[in-house]
Structure formats: structure tokens, C-alpha cells
Design a protein around this motif. Structure first.
Motif, short mmCIF file in Angstrom:
data_model
loop_
_atom_site.label_atom_id
_atom_site.label_comp_id
_atom_site.label_asym_id
_atom_site.label_seq_id
_atom_site.Cartn_x
_atom_site.Cartn_y
_atom_site.Cartn_z
N ILE A 59 26.92 -53.33 -8.30
CA ILE A 59 27.96 -54.29 -8.81
C ILE A 59 27.57 -56.05 -8.82
N ASN A 60 27.01 -56.73 -10.25
CA ASN A 60 26.64 -57.63 -10.33
C ASN A 60 28.34 -58.24 -11.14
N VAL A 61 28.89 -58.76 -10.11
CA VAL A 61 30.54 -59.14 -10.67
C VAL A 61 30.17 -60.18 -11.92
N ASP A 62 29.39 -61.05 -11.82
CA ASP A 62 29.41 -61.46 -13.16
C ASP A 62 29.13 -60.87 -14.26
N GLU A 63 28.17 -60.17 -14.62
CA GLU A 63 28.37 -58.86 -15.59
C GLU A 63 28.87 -57.89 -15.75
N GLU A 64 29.60 -57.56 -14.94
CA GLU A 64 30.19 -56.31 -15.27
C GLU A 64 31.73 -57.11 -14.66
N GLN A 65 32.35 -57.50 -14.75
CA GLN A 65 33.77 -57.71 -14.87
C GLN A 65 34.91 -57.07 -14.85
N GLU A 66 34.78 -56.05 -15.70
CA GLU A 66 35.62 -55.36 -16.04
C GLU A 66 36.33 -54.41 -14.80
N ASN B 35 32.59 -38.69 -10.55
CA ASN B 35 31.74 -37.70 -10.43
C ASN B 35 30.55 -37.54 -9.31
N ALA B 36 30.64 -38.53 -8.70
CA ALA B 36 29.44 -38.21 -7.21
C ALA B 36 30.61 -36.88 -6.68
N LYS B 37 29.23 -36.19 -6.05
CA LYS B 37 29.58 -35.21 -5.49
C LYS B 37 29.26 -35.85 -3.54
N GLU B 38 28.57 -36.75 -3.70
CA GLU B 38 28.50 -37.00 -2.18
C GLU B 38 29.02 -38.82 -1.90
N PRO B 39 29.24 -39.19 -0.95
CA PRO B 39 30.27 -40.52 -0.68
C PRO B 39 29.22 -41.36 -1.23
N VAL B 40 29.41 -42.51 -2.01
CA VAL B 40 29.06 -43.60 -2.41
C VAL B 40 29.55 -44.92 -2.19
N LEU B 41 28.41 -45.74 -1.87
CA LEU B 41 28.55 -46.98 -0.79
C LEU B 41 28.58 -48.19 -2.68
N ILE B 42 29.67 -48.88 -3.23
CA ILE B 42 29.06 -50.08 -4.07
C ILE B 42 28.77 -51.58 -3.06
N ASP B 43 28.20 -52.14 -3.36
CA ASP B 43 28.08 -53.70 -3.16
C ASP B 43 28.47 -54.37 -4.17
N PHE B 44 29.62 -54.87 -4.21
CA PHE B 44 29.91 -56.10 -5.71
C PHE B 44 29.42 -57.45 -4.80
N TRP B 45 28.70 -58.08 -5.69
CA TRP B 45 27.94 -59.31 -5.04
C TRP B 45 27.81 -60.31 -6.58
N ALA B 46 26.93 -61.37 -6.19
CA ALA B 46 27.15 -62.41 -7.27
C ALA B 46 25.52 -62.92 -6.70
N ALA B 47 24.60 -62.61 -7.83
CA ALA B 47 22.83 -63.82 -7.65
C ALA B 47 23.23 -64.97 -6.55
N TRP B 48 24.46 -66.26 -7.04
CA TRP B 48 24.69 -67.40 -6.17
C TRP B 48 25.89 -67.15 -5.14
N CYS B 49 25.89 -66.08 -4.38
CA CYS B 49 27.06 -65.83 -3.52
C CYS B 49 25.46 -65.32 -2.01
N GLY B 50 25.97 -66.94 -1.16
CA GLY B 50 25.09 -66.74 0.09
C GLY B 50 24.87 -65.77 0.51
N PRO B 51 26.86 -64.86 0.93
CA PRO B 51 26.83 -63.72 1.70
C PRO B 51 26.05 -62.39 1.48
N CYS B 52 26.50 -62.64 -0.14
CA CYS B 52 25.94 -61.35 -1.00
C CYS B 52 23.88 -61.47 -0.83
N ARG B 53 23.99 -62.06 -0.44
CA ARG B 53 22.34 -62.29 -0.93
C ARG B 53 22.38 -62.38 1.13
N MET B 54 22.48 -62.72 2.07
CA MET B 54 22.28 -62.00 3.41
C MET B 54 22.59 -60.46 3.62
N MET B 55 24.20 -60.00 2.71
CA MET B 55 24.33 -58.14 3.32
C MET B 55 23.09 -57.52 2.00
#
Length: 107
Positions: free
Chosen positions: A56-63, A17-37
Motif C-alpha cells: 500500500i503506497n501511503v501517498d496514494e492511500e492516505q485513508e 476477506n482473505a482466507k490466508e494470512p496477508v502481509l501488507i507493506d505500507f511504503w512510499a517511493a521517497w522512503c529509503g528504508p521502504c526501498r530496502m524492504m
């Protein structure tokens, strides 16, 4: 603007429902490239106006990860008007992401 923690509970309100564009980063704490990004995503949130940024932490929000078919992380999605307009898989250059976001802001 600070980076929002996106969950199933606030996804519709903050992203779809956001009026502006939204950038979403799907990540996990154990992921090296995720930490880099992560620092790149944080910088974009601070520097780019007219865009909402969330993670969005993929481990916490698998759905949510499953709903958007996130198979590899990091995955970055750009939403506009509730729809995915652009996606990036893997570590990317900041300029490439910013350029894609600027197109969404001006359209």
C-alpha cells in the motif's frame, strides 16, 4: 505469488476477506528504508506459500494508512481473518517476518 497493489477499492476483498494470512507493506517511493524492504517483501511473496502479500503506497492511500495508524514507514502488518495479528515498524530482518508469517499459516 506476485505482490498485489492494495488500494481502498480492493482492500476488503484482498485483505479482510482473505482466507490466508496477508502481509501488507505500507511504503512510499521517497522512503529509503521502504526501498530496502521492497526486495525483502518481493522475495517473501515468491518464496512463502499459503500467504498473500500486498503493498500500500501511503501517498496514494492516505485513508488506509490513517485507518491503521501508520505513523512511520515502512510498516508491515500481518492480517489473519480480517484482523491485524502482528506489526513491524522500520526495516526488519527477512527471517523475523517469515517466522511471524509461518506462525499464522500453521495456526
Amino acid at each position: 505469488m506476485s505482490v498485489l497493489k492494495i488500494t481502498e477499492a480492493n482492500f476488503v476483498e484482498e485483505v479482510l476477506n482473505a482466507k490466508e494470512p496477508v502481509l501488507i507493506d505500507f511504503w512510499a517511493a521517497w522512503c529509503g528504508p521502504c526501498r530496502m524492504m521492497s526486495s525483502v517483501v518481493d522475495e517473501i511473496a515468491e518464496e512463502l506459500h499459503g500467504v498473500k502479500v500486498g503493498k500500500i503506497n501511503v501517498d496514494e492511500e492516505q485513508e488506509l494508512a490513517g485507518k491503521f495508524r501508520v505513523m512511520s514507514i515502512p510498516t508491515l502488518l500481518i492480517f489473519k481473518n480480517g484482523k491485524v495479528e502482528k506489526s513491524f515498524v522500520g526495516a526488519r530482518d527477512k527471517k523475523e517476518i517469515v517466522d511471524a508469517l509461518k506462525i499464522q499459516v500453521t495456526e
